[in-house]
Write a protein that holds these residues in place. Structure first.
Motif, PDB file in Angstrom:
ATOM      1  N   TYR A   1      22.228 -21.173 -39.796  1.00 44.27           N
ATOM      2  CA  TYR A   1      22.474 -19.733 -39.749  1.00 44.27           C
ATOM      3  C   TYR A   1      22.775 -19.269 -38.332  1.00 44.27           C
ATOM      4  N   ASP A   2      22.156 -19.915 -37.353  1.00 46.01           N
ATOM      5  CA  ASP A   2      22.314 -19.510 -35.960  1.00 46.01           C
ATOM      6  C   ASP A   2      23.762 -19.645 -35.484  1.00 46.01           C
ATOM      7  N   VAL A   3      24.498 -20.588 -36.039  1.00 47.21           N
ATOM      8  CA  VAL A   3      25.898 -20.731 -35.639  1.00 47.21           C
ATOM      9  C   VAL A   3      26.847 -20.123 -36.674  1.00 47.21           C
ATOM     10  N   LYS A   4      26.314 -19.784 -37.862  1.00 45.27           N
ATOM     11  CA  LYS A   4      27.160 -19.173 -38.873  1.00 45.27           C
ATOM     12  C   LYS A   4      26.399 -18.042 -39.556  1.00 45.27           C
ATOM     13  N   PRO A   5      26.124 -16.968 -38.816  1.00 45.03           N
ATOM     14  CA  PRO A   5      25.291 -15.897 -39.361  1.00 45.03           C
ATOM     15  C   PRO A   5      25.996 -15.139 -40.483  1.00 45.03           C
ATOM     16  N   ILE A   6      25.178 -14.689 -41.442  1.00 42.76           N
ATOM     17  CA  ILE A   6      25.685 -13.860 -42.538  1.00 42.76           C
ATOM     18  C   ILE A   6      25.111 -12.474 -42.328  1.00 42.76           C
ATOM     19  N   GLY A   7      25.958 -11.496 -42.100  1.00 36.06           N
ATOM     20  CA  GLY A   7      25.481 -10.153 -41.804  1.00 36.06           C
ATOM     21  C   GLY A   7      25.821  -9.173 -42.907  1.00 36.06           C
ATOM     22  N   ASN A   8      25.634  -7.880 -42.589  1.00 31.80           N
ATOM     23  CA  ASN A   8      25.941  -6.821 -43.550  1.00 31.80           C
ATOM     24  C   ASN A   8      26.917  -5.810 -42.943  1.00 31.80           C
ATOM     25  N   GLY A   9      27.602  -6.217 -41.875  1.00 31.75           N
ATOM     26  CA  GLY A   9      28.469  -5.303 -41.146  1.00 31.75           C
ATOM     27  C   GLY A   9      29.914  -5.339 -41.615  1.00 31.75           C
ATOM     28  N   PRO A  10      30.790  -4.598 -40.938  1.00 31.42           N
ATOM     29  CA  PRO A  10      32.192  -4.484 -41.351  1.00 31.42           C
ATOM     30  C   PRO A  10      33.011  -5.756 -41.142  1.00 31.42           C
ATOM     31  N   PHE A  11      32.514  -6.674 -40.296  1.00 29.80           N
ATOM     32  CA  PHE A  11      33.224  -7.934 -40.079  1.00 29.80           C
ATOM     33  C   PHE A  11      32.341  -9.098 -40.498  1.00 29.80           C
ATOM     34  N   ALA A  12      32.960 -10.148 -41.039  1.00 29.65           N
ATOM     35  CA  ALA A  12      32.244 -11.364 -41.391  1.00 29.65           C
ATOM     36  C   ALA A  12      32.790 -12.509 -40.564  1.00 29.65           C
ATOM     37  N   LEU A  13      31.950 -13.502 -40.306  1.00 32.46           N
ATOM     38  CA  LEU A  13      32.400 -14.647 -39.534  1.00 32.46           C
ATOM     39  C   LEU A  13      33.541 -15.346 -40.270  1.00 32.46           C
ATOM     40  N   ASP A  14      34.556 -15.768 -39.509  1.00 35.75           N
ATOM     41  CA  ASP A  14      35.713 -16.433 -40.096  1.00 35.75           C
ATOM     42  C   ASP A  14      35.752 -17.855 -39.552  1.00 35.75           C
ATOM     43  N   GLY A  15      35.282 -18.806 -40.343  1.00 35.16           N
ATOM     44  CA  GLY A  15      35.270 -20.192 -39.894  1.00 35.16           C
ATOM     45  C   GLY A  15      34.117 -20.453 -38.938  1.00 35.16           C
ATOM     46  N   GLU A  16      34.234 -21.551 -38.200  1.00 39.67           N
ATOM     47  CA  GLU A  16      33.152 -21.992 -37.342  1.00 39.67           C
ATOM     48  C   GLU A  16      33.170 -21.260 -36.003  1.00 39.67           C
ATOM     49  N   TRP A  17      32.007 -21.160 -35.386  1.00 44.35           N
ATOM     50  CA  TRP A  17      31.927 -20.765 -33.987  1.00 44.35           C
ATOM     51  C   TRP A  17      32.342 -21.993 -33.186  1.00 44.35           C
ATOM     52  N   VAL A  18      33.546 -21.969 -32.614  1.00 49.67           N
ATOM     53  CA  VAL A  18      34.000 -23.105 -31.814  1.00 49.67           C
ATOM     54  C   VAL A  18      33.412 -22.936 -30.423  1.00 49.67           C
ATOM     55  N   ARG A  19      32.401 -23.737 -30.133  1.00 50.88           N
ATOM     56  CA  ARG A  19      31.649 -23.593 -28.893  1.00 50.88           C
ATOM     57  C   ARG A  19      32.560 -23.548 -27.677  1.00 50.88           C
ATOM     58  N   ASN A  20      32.270 -22.610 -26.803  1.00 53.40           N
ATOM     59  CA  ASN A  20      32.997 -22.451 -25.549  1.00 53.40           C
ATOM     60  C   ASN A  20      34.475 -22.133 -25.716  1.00 53.40           C
ATOM     61  N   ARG A  21      34.929 -21.868 -26.901  1.00 52.53           N
ATOM     62  CA  ARG A  21      36.330 -21.503 -27.094  1.00 52.53           C
ATOM     63  C   ARG A  21      36.477 -20.170 -27.780  1.00 52.53           C
ATOM     64  N   GLN A  22      35.993 -20.065 -28.995  1.00 51.70           N
ATOM     65  CA  GLN A  22      36.208 -18.814 -29.705  1.00 51.70           C
ATOM     66  C   GLN A  22      35.261 -18.608 -30.881  1.00 51.70           C
ATOM     67  N   ILE A  23      35.094 -17.337 -31.229  1.00 50.59           N
ATOM     68  CA  ILE A  23      34.399 -16.949 -32.452  1.00 50.59           C
ATOM     69  C   ILE A  23      35.341 -15.984 -33.148  1.00 50.59           C
ATOM     70  N   LYS A  24      35.725 -16.312 -34.388  1.00 54.81           N
ATOM     71  CA  LYS A  24      36.636 -15.424 -35.109  1.00 54.81           C
ATOM     72  C   LYS A  24      35.878 -14.669 -36.186  1.00 54.81           C
ATOM     73  N   VAL A  25      36.161 -13.378 -36.314  1.00 57.00           N
ATOM     74  CA  VAL A  25      35.591 -12.614 -37.416  1.00 57.00           C
ATOM     75  C   VAL A  25      36.730 -11.892 -38.131  1.00 57.00           C
ATOM     76  N   LYS A  26      36.540 -11.662 -39.455  1.00 53.73           N
ATOM     77  CA  LYS A  26      37.575 -10.963 -40.220  1.00 53.73           C
ATOM     78  C   LYS A  26      36.942  -9.807 -41.001  1.00 53.73           C
ATOM     79  N   ARG A  27      37.759  -8.879 -41.422  1.00 52.00           N
ATOM     80  CA  ARG A  27      37.249  -7.728 -42.159  1.00 52.00           C
ATOM     81  C   ARG A  27      36.503  -8.167 -43.421  1.00 52.00           C
ATOM     82  N   PHE A  28      35.323  -7.548 -43.661  1.00 56.52           N
ATOM     83  CA  PHE A  28      34.542  -7.874 -44.847  1.00 56.52           C
ATOM     84  C   PHE A  28      34.902  -6.881 -45.947  1.00 56.52           C
TER      85      PHE A  28
END
Lengths: 307, 538
Positions: free
Chosen positions: B211-238
């Motif tokens: 969960y720490d690297v792929k959290p599930i929230g209740n906000g307007p954006f959701a995680l999109d794919g993996e957290w690529v360490r030191n490169r990027q975190i992508k989120v998309k509209r939920f």
């Protein structure tokens, strides 16, 4: 063959000595890495205590090192303070640094030897003077100045290269940082090639070859240059290891997520296991490359092989 | 074939290498992503430490988590609490609080958001053995001690807690959570705007590490794919989002940078759309370059100069005031921070409700003659004065040097030494009261209440070793006052006590400088959130 095995056997004590030294050095850094995790905020004592236990920070140095090595030989390099497995962390980063080092190295090799040959053959001419002046300049200017200047000038203003990051992949993203990283070594390669070529051109065997009526191209390429490359190869070999290790500044400027950046971060965070993991790999690279260089000598000059 | 052609050949080869590489590079600006239909923008970020809301207090993580989670409460630009995931937060006695959760909210995996989602997350954060960073936020909830037992006398090892749930948290029904505190606390609603109070779905507890690297929230954006360490975190509209702030763009790419300088170069090159901290050296250039797209935001962060009150040489309040009056705050702000920080004459930041400009009076006004007179009357200072700061940032040494020069010139303190402490050791040094001279102290605001500053920094067990019953009494009165409005005059009285005795002098309030590209509009960064949901891609 025996020579190669002997060289490899020497690597074992070198391996343990280096890793222990590095571990001890990180251990000796002042400050409490766990307290530092929270920045300016206080961490409750319970949390501090649990984390120290988890990372064996209350144990004496030799116990910590022993536990680390015991796990390491089983393929477990431990975890960072944020809970990421170190092996996973290093996996992605090695690729970046290796690509950067190879790019820089090719640049050094091709351009450096090229410039050295041009300068050596036209000793005292305009090309020679230009190479001497240029290399002096590159050696004198610190790498971060070269880096930021190249980034702003060639990346931002002229848009010839990406400014930062690895989004475009190899080679595009690595060209500019590779050239910056390689520029220092390039200066040495050019100068070594030049000096050694000038010496060899005057040598008896070159005069003999020329007297036999060989074409100049063959005399230079086959006889003079081949001999001249021995010191250059030595340098290039040692320098490949240096490139891997010296990528700290370049990776920082160009935001390449490689080993250099990681070492820098991990030393600041006092993450012993990460630093040791990386340095161990660097030691291996040095050992292997030096072995290859020694073997290459034999190819360039058969007399060394027989000695 | 002559040597001439041979070398010419080489030169051509060299030139080709250069040209080929240059060509490769020149294609890149056109090949950039983000413009092919999808409305995506990028935000420069520093690598976060964790993405579990209970386990991070780093501003980088919080930037991402604010897009992923709806907290019970949010703070508007005026510093006032507004309901978000909660419908109401009420209490009769400021001790037992009832939180009503808005019905119909969903997590990104489809689970409904209930009172239990909050209780589960908060229990996990408060549970000692989890060792989460925000553990101490639950200190004032009943039952905290049972989850964090102390080590017995003479032992390093704390026993494992026998319970894993706060007795002060009670799920009354799916939409009602009752929280019982150990003491009345009028500021409770505003604290719920802190990231540590986010809800977590049941699915999280099966594997907390995942969960720490792929959290599930209740906000307007959701995680999109993996957290690529030191490169990027992508989120998309939920798409299942029902709350008050639906995302205006399709996705956000958090690009991770090691250095702010590089992020700024990338902003100029059009490779990143939003950066929240422009490096100080580039600020004046950025102002001209970005024009309207340069954003300055006052922050809640304050710098102070603390005094070791427990050291008898600093025991006189007049001596401490004299030092405060001998410091030219404006001159230092101009020289070290390009005039962007605000000199302070109050203990709380200007954006905090209850802030009074000039609360400190003449004790924070630069006046050499008065400072000198007060200093002499208080008996002066003999011996070496040590100034303490950490090596975390070069600007600390710069402003400390300025302070030292001013104390030399204005008060005649001849012997001043610097004690530059490694960052990792600095807080332990302060906690252990090892400093025997004035030191840099800093507070990063958690929520805009005077209580957050006053109680954390001047309250019991403070770093200065300062003790004032009057101050502590006023703070507890304010904490039990009938609501936030009623509490403010009491906090102000407490602030006056602390200013009168001056165990720690206010210096300046920080400001953040950001900027954005011409690809995006609707940027509304405030001190509480970058409000990424409001951003539209042109």
């Amino acid at each position: 063959m025996r020579y190669a095995i002997q060289r490899l056997a020497q690597a074992v004590p070198v391996f343990f000595a280096t890793t222990f030294l590095i571990y001890a050095m990180v251990f000796a850094l002042p400050g409490d890495p766990i307290v530092a995790l929270a920045g300016d905020k206080p961490l409750p004592d319970e949390v501090l205590h649990t984390l120290r236990e988890r990372y064996h920070l209350n144990d004496p140095l030799i116990v910590q090192y022993g536990l680390y090595m015991l796990n390491a030989v089983q393929g477990d390099l431990g975890q960072t303070f944020t809970g990421q497995p170190v092996s996973e962390l290093l996996q992605g980063r090695w690729a970046v640094t290796a690509q950067l080092a190879v790019t820089a190295w090719i640049f050094e090799l091709v351009v450096g030897i090229g410039l050295g040959v041009i300068a050596g053959l036209r000793r005292g001419g305009i090309a020679d003077t230009a190479v001497l002046a240029g290399t002096t300049f590159v050696i004198a200017v610190p790498v971060f100045v070269v880096g930021y200047t190249a980034q702003i000038l060639l990346g931002l203003n002229l848009s010839l290269f990406p400014t930062a990051g690895v989004d475009e992949g190899w080679p595009v993203s690595y060209l500019l940082p590779g050239m910056v990283l390689g520029s220092f070594g390039l200066a040495y390669v050019a100068r070594l090639t030049r000096t050694s070529l000038i010496e060899n051109i005057r040598a008896d065997y070159v005069r003999t070859a020329r007297a036999k009526g060989l074409r100049r191209r063959r005399v230079i390429g086959r006889h003079a240059l081949r001999n001249s490359l021995i010191p250059v190869v030595t340098f290039l070999g040692v320098d490949f290891g240096n490139l891997m290790a010296g990528a700290v500044v370049t990776e920082g400027i160009f935001n390449l997520p490689g080993i250099g950046q990681q070492v820098f971060q991990s030393i600041q965070l006092q993450e012993g296991p990460v630093v040791v993991g990386i340095v161990t790999m660097l030691v291996m690279v040095f050992i292997v490359v030096n072995l290859l260089v020694d073997l290459l000598y034999g190819v360039l000059d058969p007399r060394i092989r027989r000695a | 074939m002559t040597v001439l052609t041979r070398t010419r050949g080489l030169a051509v080869l060299v030139a080709t290498v250069l040209v080929v590489s240059a060509c490769g590079g020149s294609e890149t600006p056109a090949a950039q992503g983000g413009q092919q239909g999808a409305k995506e923008f990028s935000v420069a970020l520093t690598e976060p430490d964790h993405l579990t809301p209970g386990n991070t207090s780093s501003s980088y993580s919080i930037t991402v988590l604010q897009a992923l989670f709806d907290l019970p409460v949010v703070i508007d630009a005026k510093g006032q609490p507004q309901m978000r995931a909660a419908e109401s937060v009420t209490s009769e006695d400021q001790k037992v609080w009832t939180i009503k959760i808005k019905p119909g909210q969903k997590f990104h995996n489809g689970e409904p958001v209930t009172a239990e989602s909050f209780a589960d997350a908060w229990n996990a954060a408060a549970y000692g053995p989890n060792a989460w960073t925000n553990n101490y936020y639950f200190e004032n909830v009943e039952g905290y001690d049972a989850l964090n037992p102390e080590a017995p006398e003479g032992s390093e090892e704390a026993p494992k807690p026998t319970v894993d749930k706060l007795s002060g948290l009670k799920v009354v029904d799916p939409n009602t959570l009752q929280v019982t505190l150990t003491a009345p606390f009028s500021q409770f609603p505003i604290t719920l705007a802190y990231t540590g109070f986010a809800p977590m779905p049941k699915a999280a507890f099966a594997d907390l590490a995942a969960y720490d690297v792929k959290p599930i929230g209740n906000g307007p954006f959701a995680l999109d794919g993996e957290w690529v360490r030191n490169r990027q975190i992508k989120v998309k509209r939920f798409e299942g989002y029902t709350g008050p702030r639906p995302a205006k763009s399709d996705s956000i790419n958090f690009k991770i940078y090691e250095s702010r300088d590089t992020a700024y170069v990338d902003l100029r090159a059009g490779k990143v759309d939003l950066i929240q901290t422009i490096p100080p050296a580039s600020v004046s250039e950025a102002k001209t370059l970005l024009g309207d797209r340069f954003v300055a935001t006052p922050s809640g962060t304050m710098d102070y100069l603390g005094f070791p009150v427990y050291d008898k040489r600093f025991a006189s309040a007049d001596l401490r005031k004299a030092i405060s009056m001998a410091i030219d705050r404006q001159a230092i702000v101009d020289a070290v921070f390009n005039g962007t920080f605000k000199p302070m004459s109050s203990l709380v930041a200007p954006l905090v409700p209850g802030y009074r400009e000039g609360a400190c009076g003449e004790a924070c006004v630069y006046d050499v003659a008065k400072a000198k007179a007060l200093f002499e009357a208080a008996g002066g200072f003999s011996g070496t004065m040590n100034l303490y700061f950490s090596n975390a940032d070069p600007s600390y040494e710069q402003w400390m040097t300025a302070v030292a020069n001013q104390l030399k010139d204005n008060l005649g303190i001849a012997d001043i030494q610097f004690r530059k402490v490694p960052a990792a050791d600095y807080l332990s040094t302060l906690r252990a009261h090892k400093q025997d001279g004035p030191y840099r102290n800093n507070w990063v605001m958690d929520y805009p209440s005077p209580q957050n500053y006053l109680q954390s920094m001047w309250g019991e067990g403070n770093r200065m070793g300062w003790e004032s019953k009057k101050f502590n009494d006023l703070i507890s009165q304010a904490n039990s006052a009938a609501g936030m409005e009623a509490s403010i005059p009491l906090y102000q009285q407490a602030e006056d006590v602390a200013l009168r005795e001056m165990p720690m002098a206010p210096l300046w309030n920080w400001q953040d400088q950001g900027g954005y590209s011409d690809r995006i509009t609707g940027v509304q960064i405030d001190a509480y959130s970058p409000n990424l949901d409001l951003i539209t891609v042109k």
